[in-house]
Design an enzyme around this catalytic site. Sequence first.
Site, PDB file in Angstrom:
ATOM      1  N   LYS A  63      40.602  50.905  42.370  1.00  0.00           N
ATOM      2  CA  LYS A  63      41.424  50.056  41.506  1.00  0.00           C
ATOM      3  C   LYS A  63      42.184  50.870  40.457  1.00  0.00           C
ATOM      4  O   LYS A  63      43.327  50.545  40.118  1.00  0.00           O
ATOM      5  CB  LYS A  63      40.557  48.983  40.837  1.00  0.00           C
ATOM      6  CG  LYS A  63      40.031  47.930  41.811  1.00  0.00           C
ATOM      7  CD  LYS A  63      41.149  47.229  42.571  1.00  0.00           C
ATOM      8  CE  LYS A  63      40.626  46.067  43.406  1.00  0.00           C
ATOM      9  NZ  LYS A  63      41.700  45.439  44.227  1.00  0.00           N
ATOM     10  N   SER A  99      44.600  43.751  41.223  1.00  0.00           N
ATOM     11  CA  SER A  99      43.643  44.772  40.827  1.00  0.00           C
ATOM     12  C   SER A  99      42.348  44.070  40.409  1.00  0.00           C
ATOM     13  O   SER A  99      41.879  43.156  41.076  1.00  0.00           O
ATOM     14  CB  SER A  99      44.232  45.623  39.708  1.00  0.00           C
ATOM     15  OG  SER A  99      43.338  46.635  39.298  1.00  0.00           O
ATOM     16  N   TYR A 124      34.644  51.486  43.849  1.00  0.00           N
ATOM     17  CA  TYR A 124      35.576  50.370  43.670  1.00  0.00           C
ATOM     18  C   TYR A 124      36.490  50.625  42.473  1.00  0.00           C
ATOM     19  O   TYR A 124      37.708  50.415  42.550  1.00  0.00           O
ATOM     20  CB  TYR A 124      34.778  49.082  43.475  1.00  0.00           C
ATOM     21  CG  TYR A 124      35.621  47.833  43.395  1.00  0.00           C
ATOM     22  CD1 TYR A 124      36.153  47.255  44.533  1.00  0.00           C
ATOM     23  CD2 TYR A 124      35.865  47.215  42.173  1.00  0.00           C
ATOM     24  CE1 TYR A 124      36.927  46.095  44.470  1.00  0.00           C
ATOM     25  CE2 TYR A 124      36.632  46.059  42.089  1.00  0.00           C
ATOM     26  CZ  TYR A 124      37.152  45.507  43.241  1.00  0.00           C
ATOM     27  OH  TYR A 124      37.912  44.364  43.158  1.00  0.00           O
TER      28      TYR A 124
END
Length: 286
Positions: free
Chosen positions: A159, A141, A155
């Site tokens: 994650k 991650s 993003y």
Amino acid sequence: MPYPTTGPATWFVTGASRGLGLELVKQLLQRGDNVAATTRSPERLTAALGAADTSRLLALPVNLTDEQSVATAVQAAGDRFGPVDVVVNNAGYGLLAAVEEVSDTEARELFDVQIFGTWNVLRAVLPGMRARRSGHIINVSSILGLTTFPGWGAYCAAKYALEGLTGSLAGEVADFGIRVNLVEPGYMRTDFLRTSSLRLPAQVAAGYDGIREMTTNHLAMPGTQLGDPAKAATAIITIAQSSTAPLHQILGSDSYALAKSRIEALTNNIETGHTLAATTDITQNA
């Protein structure tokens, strides 16, 4: 079953031709482990490995967004080395843009790699691991799976999704003897902030001057990041060998500081909202 103590372990590593993935492959080969490494360019991977002994390497051209391509790769790894002991889902890329600027196509492409690509790998490896009642999955991650920055909304969303998926998975497979960990690095001195691994929006909106400045600063950052990808790769191997590694493994003092700050901010939010939260309970008649 713990990490093999006799004979080589077999690893399946995605995103192996650059950065953290490449450093991990190098160290695993030096250890004498078997490595099935997925990449969009096996030639780039073998060139990056240079004079390393690649007799225990299976470089696989894989489209992670194609479920059959992933299943074929996992089968090839099994045919070559036997059962996979450790999976490292490392493939991914960044996207720097305001939330408003991210197109539907850009968002879906990002999730296809970072979430659905990982899911494809999980579906391919888990039946065998369950049958053997052993195995280890390590999902890479980011500190941005725990906190947020402006300009990193897409993003962070990917994650955060990976964090939720992994936490649920860990609870589901524990009774099968399968271990699961998240690795959450901070800034590492890789190509991640170069245009080979970082995408910018096709269209930008007026007024997001702070995002443009942040983008410029990040593009100038390579070579100055605090994190050492070789040490991070060593840490992943340590996690694989440990039976006590936490589900959330922070990597980097910058990541640690950001995580602590996020916990404090979240705690403050929860306590500030506690009084209103209690008002939504169903009250019993006296």
